[in-house]
Design a protein around this motif. Structure first.
Motif, PDB file in Angstrom:
ATOM      1  N   MET A   1       0.801  -1.137   0.026  1.00  0.00           N
ATOM      2  CA  MET A   1      -0.083   0.030   0.105  1.00  0.00           C
ATOM      3  C   MET A   1       0.819   1.270   0.022  1.00  0.00           C
ATOM      4  N   PRO A   2       0.596   2.445  -0.703  1.00  0.00           N
ATOM      5  CA  PRO A   2       1.314   3.748  -0.802  1.00  0.00           C
ATOM      6  C   PRO A   2       1.536   4.236   0.774  1.00  0.00           C
ATOM      7  N   THR A   3       2.652   4.469   0.880  1.00  0.00           N
ATOM      8  CA  THR A   3       2.865   5.441   2.268  1.00  0.00           C
ATOM      9  C   THR A   3       1.999   6.757   2.012  1.00  0.00           C
ATOM     10  N   ARG A   4       2.116   7.609   2.983  1.00  0.00           N
ATOM     11  CA  ARG A   4       1.523   8.876   3.046  1.00  0.00           C
ATOM     12  C   ARG A   4       2.360   9.742   2.170  1.00  0.00           C
ATOM     13  N   ARG A   5       3.770   9.693   2.182  1.00  0.00           N
ATOM     14  CA  ARG A   5       4.536  10.419   1.188  1.00  0.00           C
ATOM     15  C   ARG A   5       4.263  10.022  -0.263  1.00  0.00           C
ATOM     16  N   ARG A   6       4.289   8.585  -0.418  1.00  0.00           N
ATOM     17  CA  ARG A   6       3.942   8.315  -1.926  1.00  0.00           C
ATOM     18  C   ARG A   6       2.439   8.894  -2.462  1.00  0.00           C
ATOM     19  N   MET A   7       1.631   9.067  -1.325  1.00  0.00           N
ATOM     20  CA  MET A   7       0.252   9.178  -1.983  1.00  0.00           C
ATOM     21  C   MET A   7       0.376  10.636  -2.137  1.00  0.00           C
ATOM     22  N   ILE A   8       0.899  11.508  -1.494  1.00  0.00           N
ATOM     23  CA  ILE A   8       0.893  13.036  -1.706  1.00  0.00           C
ATOM     24  C   ILE A   8       1.555  13.248  -3.037  1.00  0.00           C
ATOM     25  N   ALA A   9       2.636  12.246  -3.342  1.00  0.00           N
ATOM     26  CA  ALA A   9       3.444  12.785  -4.579  1.00  0.00           C
ATOM     27  C   ALA A   9       2.606  12.187  -5.455  1.00  0.00           C
ATOM     28  N   VAL A  50      -6.239  10.759  -3.053  1.00  0.00           N
ATOM     29  CA  VAL A  50      -5.513  10.243  -4.147  1.00  0.00           C
ATOM     30  C   VAL A  50      -6.652   9.529  -5.209  1.00  0.00           C
ATOM     31  N   GLU A  51      -7.545   8.886  -4.840  1.00  0.00           N
ATOM     32  CA  GLU A  51      -8.518   8.229  -5.604  1.00  0.00           C
ATOM     33  C   GLU A  51      -9.313   9.315  -6.451  1.00  0.00           C
ATOM     34  N   ALA A  52      -9.687  10.233  -5.608  1.00  0.00           N
ATOM     35  CA  ALA A  52     -10.542  11.237  -6.331  1.00  0.00           C
ATOM     36  C   ALA A  52     -10.001  11.930  -7.059  1.00  0.00           C
ATOM     37  N   SER A  53      -8.730  12.114  -7.082  1.00  0.00           N
ATOM     38  CA  SER A  53      -7.816  12.815  -8.030  1.00  0.00           C
ATOM     39  C   SER A  53      -7.665  12.135  -9.392  1.00  0.00           C
ATOM     40  N   LEU A 120     -21.809   5.379  -5.925  1.00  0.00           N
ATOM     41  CA  LEU A 120     -20.744   4.275  -5.938  1.00  0.00           C
ATOM     42  C   LEU A 120     -19.810   4.426  -4.733  1.00  0.00           C
ATOM     43  N   GLY A 121     -19.133   3.281  -4.377  1.00  0.00           N
ATOM     44  CA  GLY A 121     -18.508   3.281  -3.277  1.00  0.00           C
ATOM     45  C   GLY A 121     -17.283   2.085  -3.365  1.00  0.00           C
ATOM     46  N   ARG A 122     -16.029   2.313  -2.931  1.00  0.00           N
ATOM     47  CA  ARG A 122     -15.070   1.514  -3.056  1.00  0.00           C
ATOM     48  C   ARG A 122     -15.081   0.496  -1.957  1.00  0.00           C
ATOM     49  N   LYS A 123     -14.869  -0.797  -1.934  1.00  0.00           N
ATOM     50  CA  LYS A 123     -15.017  -1.496  -0.893  1.00  0.00           C
ATOM     51  C   LYS A 123     -13.597  -1.424  -0.083  1.00  0.00           C
ATOM     52  N   ASN A 124     -13.954  -1.584   1.123  1.00  0.00           N
ATOM     53  CA  ASN A 124     -12.782  -1.239   2.157  1.00  0.00           C
ATOM     54  C   ASN A 124     -12.670  -2.443   3.295  1.00  0.00           C
ATOM     55  N   ALA A 125     -11.615  -2.746   4.029  1.00  0.00           N
ATOM     56  CA  ALA A 125     -11.678  -3.689   5.118  1.00  0.00           C
ATOM     57  C   ALA A 125     -11.555  -3.113   6.262  1.00  0.00           C
ATOM     58  N   LEU A 290      -9.066   4.380 -17.385  1.00  0.00           N
ATOM     59  CA  LEU A 290      -8.008   5.366 -17.321  1.00  0.00           C
ATOM     60  C   LEU A 290      -7.623   5.597 -15.981  1.00  0.00           C
ATOM     61  N   TYR A 291      -8.107   5.089 -15.004  1.00  0.00           N
ATOM     62  CA  TYR A 291      -7.723   5.318 -13.494  1.00  0.00           C
ATOM     63  C   TYR A 291      -7.335   3.898 -12.954  1.00  0.00           C
ATOM     64  N   LYS A 292      -7.584   2.797 -13.466  1.00  0.00           N
ATOM     65  CA  LYS A 292      -7.447   1.631 -12.681  1.00  0.00           C
ATOM     66  C   LYS A 292      -6.308   1.232 -12.273  1.00  0.00           C
ATOM     67  N   ASP A 293      -5.115   1.875 -12.957  1.00  0.00           N
ATOM     68  CA  ASP A 293      -3.575   1.667 -12.345  1.00  0.00           C
ATOM     69  C   ASP A 293      -3.017   2.798 -11.590  1.00  0.00           C
ATOM     70  N   ALA A 294      -3.732   3.810 -11.410  1.00  0.00           N
ATOM     71  CA  ALA A 294      -3.161   4.793 -10.540  1.00  0.00           C
ATOM     72  C   ALA A 294      -2.627   4.451  -9.222  1.00  0.00           C
ATOM     73  N   ASN A 295      -3.004   3.610  -8.658  1.00  0.00           N
ATOM     74  CA  ASN A 295      -2.570   3.164  -7.199  1.00  0.00           C
ATOM     75  C   ASN A 295      -3.121   1.642  -7.059  1.00  0.00           C
ATOM     76  N   PRO A 296      -2.584   0.803  -6.092  1.00  0.00           N
ATOM     77  CA  PRO A 296      -2.987  -0.564  -6.006  1.00  0.00           C
ATOM     78  C   PRO A 296      -4.537  -0.762  -5.559  1.00  0.00           C
ATOM     79  N   ILE A 297      -5.082   0.244  -5.107  1.00  0.00           N
ATOM     80  CA  ILE A 297      -6.428  -0.010  -4.323  1.00  0.00           C
ATOM     81  C   ILE A 297      -7.629   0.361  -5.657  1.00  0.00           C
ATOM     82  N   MET A 298      -6.992   0.984  -6.737  1.00  0.00           N
ATOM     83  CA  MET A 298      -8.128   1.605  -7.630  1.00  0.00           C
ATOM     84  C   MET A 298      -8.919   0.427  -8.386  1.00  0.00           C
ATOM     85  N   PRO A 299      -8.334  -0.858  -8.736  1.00  0.00           N
ATOM     86  CA  PRO A 299      -9.127  -1.785  -9.149  1.00  0.00           C
ATOM     87  C   PRO A 299     -10.373  -1.798  -8.546  1.00  0.00           C
TER      88      PRO A 299
END
Length: 384
Positions: A1-9, A50-53, A120-125, A290-299
């Motif tokens: 999962m992305p760190t906070r620093r990676r997510m900001i970047a 990050v997801e909204a972006s 819509l809503g992304r599944k989370n655990a 267009l966004y599914k690969d933006a970070n590991p959670i996007m799928p």
């Protein structure tokens, strides 16, 4: 999962890309899709931001839509702009549940149960995380154990209740050890000051617990235990079984059945045009590549996952129209929807009767919250 620093970047990178790239589909014009939107989101650096972006960038590229993100670190700060129509959409977590139920800060005379709908809503655990040395692996094992507890962290506490209910337990069955923050509650496990705490598997502090001599374990919720899930969903209706593979102590080879919920949930006022919500839902669903690969959670934003109940509020009719077109809105989904609409209506009607009484009696703060809690419980009991 992305760190906070990676997510900001990443968020910064997505913003730069959005400015640099023209829309790749200018036949833009998806009927009903607003040319401009304002989305109320969590703070910069959060996964929700990050997801909204990423999705905002995709809508710009695919349809020429312009989206401005309005971040806030507070529940009220995200919901108030949607209520006041200064934001078209809220990307919300469990503050949506509190708002539609009139709980916590929304048990106030200028709030009460709100009339919101989801697209819509992304599944989370989520589950209760424990030290491996505690021997806790099932909800029943929590009885008598030291539970790290943050009184002000309502969004975590509301999700612990169904896990206790799964085994017929309540807060009185565990030993509550209070801490001032979510981070402190997780560090308490590493330091041996608590046995367990409510947590999302992606929490960075849990990697330290995983590597510590105390070890890490997750309370698992058997998806085949129908009675357990029935009790959990009586406690909180927005939870469901979820097989998690991402997070501390978890992997594709070592998954855990935990509790699923939704974050973020794309939320609008109920009165929003059905044509508009249909178009926004369709645009987000059909720009997925267009966004599914933006970070590991996007799928997990695939509409096959993100367009199904349960959510913290009922779906908007425009979103359901699109989901029906895709052939993924089932009879079971519709039954859930009708139940949620009845729940929303019952609570709103109860508040309309309660609020004038509360004003005349001068109720406020905790006194008002307690009185409304009793009225709310009675309204929900009448639905059973």
């Amino acid at each position: 999962m992305p760190t906070r620093r990676r997510m900001i970047a990443l968020a910064g990178g997505i913003g730069a890309i959005a400015l640099a790239r023209p829309a790749i589909v200018q036949a833009g014009a998806l009927p009903g899709l607003p040319a401009t939107m304002v989305w109320s989101v969590y703070d910069v650096g959060s996964t929700g931001y990050v997801e909204a972006s990423a999705i905002a960038d995709a809508l710009g590229r695919a349809y020429g839509a312009r989206v401005r993100l309005q971040p806030s670190g507070t529940s009220i700060g995200r919901i108030l702009p949607v209520k006041q129509k200064r934001a078209s959409h809220g990307w919300l977590a469990n503050e949506l549940y509190f708002a539609v139920e009139g709980l916590h800060e929304y048990a106030a005379l200028d709030w009460g149960p709100q009339d919101f709908r989801t697209l819509l809503g992304r599944k989370n655990a989520f589950s209760v995380v424990a030290t491996r040395e505690s021997g806790i692996t099932r909800p029943a094992d929590l009885k008598g154990k030291r539970m790290a507890f943050v009184p002000a962290n309502s969004s975590v506490n509301i999700k612990i209740e169904p896990i206790l209910a799964f085994a017929g337990l309540t807060w009185s069955d565990v030993e509550l050890v209070q801490f001032p923050s979510y981070g402190a509650s997780l560090r308490a496990l590493i330091e041996g000051r608590a046995d367990c705490a409510g947590a999302a598997p992606a929490a960075a502090a849990l990697r330290e617990l995983e590597a510590s001599p105390r070890g890490i374990a997750w309370v698992e919720l058997d998806p085949a235990n129908a009675e357990g899930w029935k009790a959990a969903q009586r406690a909180v209706p927005f939870v469901e079984p979820f097989r998690e593979t991402i997070g501390a102590g978890l992997s594709a080879e070592k998954p855990a059945w935990v509790m699923g919920y939704r974050y973020p949930m794309i939320t609008v006022p109920a009165e929003t045009s059905a044509d508009e919500t249909y178009a926004v839902t369709k645009a987000i669903a059909e720009s997925f590549d267009l966004y599914k690969d933006a970070n590991p959670i996007m799928p997990r934003w695939s509409v096959a996952e993100a367009g199904t109940p349960p959510m913290d509020a009922a779906f908007h009719e425009g979103a359901i129209r699109y989901l029906r077109e895709r052939g993924q809105w089932s009879a079971a989904h519709q039954a859930w929807q009708e139940g949620m609409l009845k729940r929303h209506g019952a609570l709103q009607a109860a508040w309309q009767r309660f609020a004038p009484e509360a004003r005349s009696r001068g109720l406020e703060g905790e006194t008002l919250g307690k009185a409304w809690g009793e009225r709310r419980a009675a309204a929900l009991a009448a639905l059973s």
